[in-house]
Design an enzyme around this catalytic site. Structure first.
Site, PDB file in Angstrom:
ATOM      1  N   ARG A  51       1.165  -1.142   0.283  1.00  0.00           N
ATOM      2  CA  ARG A  51       0.215   0.154  -0.053  1.00  0.00           C
ATOM      3  C   ARG A  51       0.970   1.006   0.180  1.00  0.00           C
ATOM      4  NH1 ARG A  51      -3.337  -0.518   4.972  1.00  0.00           N
ATOM      5  NH2 ARG A  51      -1.977  -1.272   6.031  1.00  0.00           N
ATOM      6  N   ASN A 103      -6.821  -2.380   2.485  1.00  0.00           N
ATOM      7  CA  ASN A 103      -5.810  -4.494   2.032  1.00  0.00           C
ATOM      8  C   ASN A 103      -7.482  -4.863   2.397  1.00  0.00           C
ATOM      9  OD1 ASN A 103      -3.241  -4.833   1.857  1.00  0.00           O
ATOM     10  ND2 ASN A 103      -3.693  -4.569   4.858  1.00  0.00           N
TER      11      ASN A 103
END
Length: 88
Positions: A18, A36
């Site tokens: 990320r 996520n």
């Protein structure tokens, strides 16, 4: 301006996917977000110029240096006019 949503599966959580995605999006001038998912995959939305979004989708196929990307599911959506890139 276009928008793509990708869902990336493989070893993509716990490997700075990320944060690396956010950094690359800033470099490419792409807005959107990344998060996520409970199943261990990562979902991201990229909005921007077609070439820049294409580079982000291509990046998603590689991911961060420690990631092991097994599959990328890509869908096109209507742009929302996002102006920043967030990690959710």
């Amino acid at each position: 301006m276009i928008r793509k949503r990708v869902v990336v599966s493989g070893r993509v959580q716990g490997v700075f996917f990320r944060d690396s995605c956010r950094s690359e999006a800033i470099v490419q001038g792409v807005a959107g977000w990344v998060r996520n998912l409970p199943d261990g995959s990562v979902e991201a939305v990229f909005e921007g110029e077609p070439e820049a979004v294409a580079r982000m989708v291509e990046w998603a196929h590689r991911g961060s240096p420690s990631a092991v990307v097994e599959a990328v599911r890509e869908t096109e959506e209507e742009p929302e006019g996002l102006t920043a890139f967030d990690v959710r």
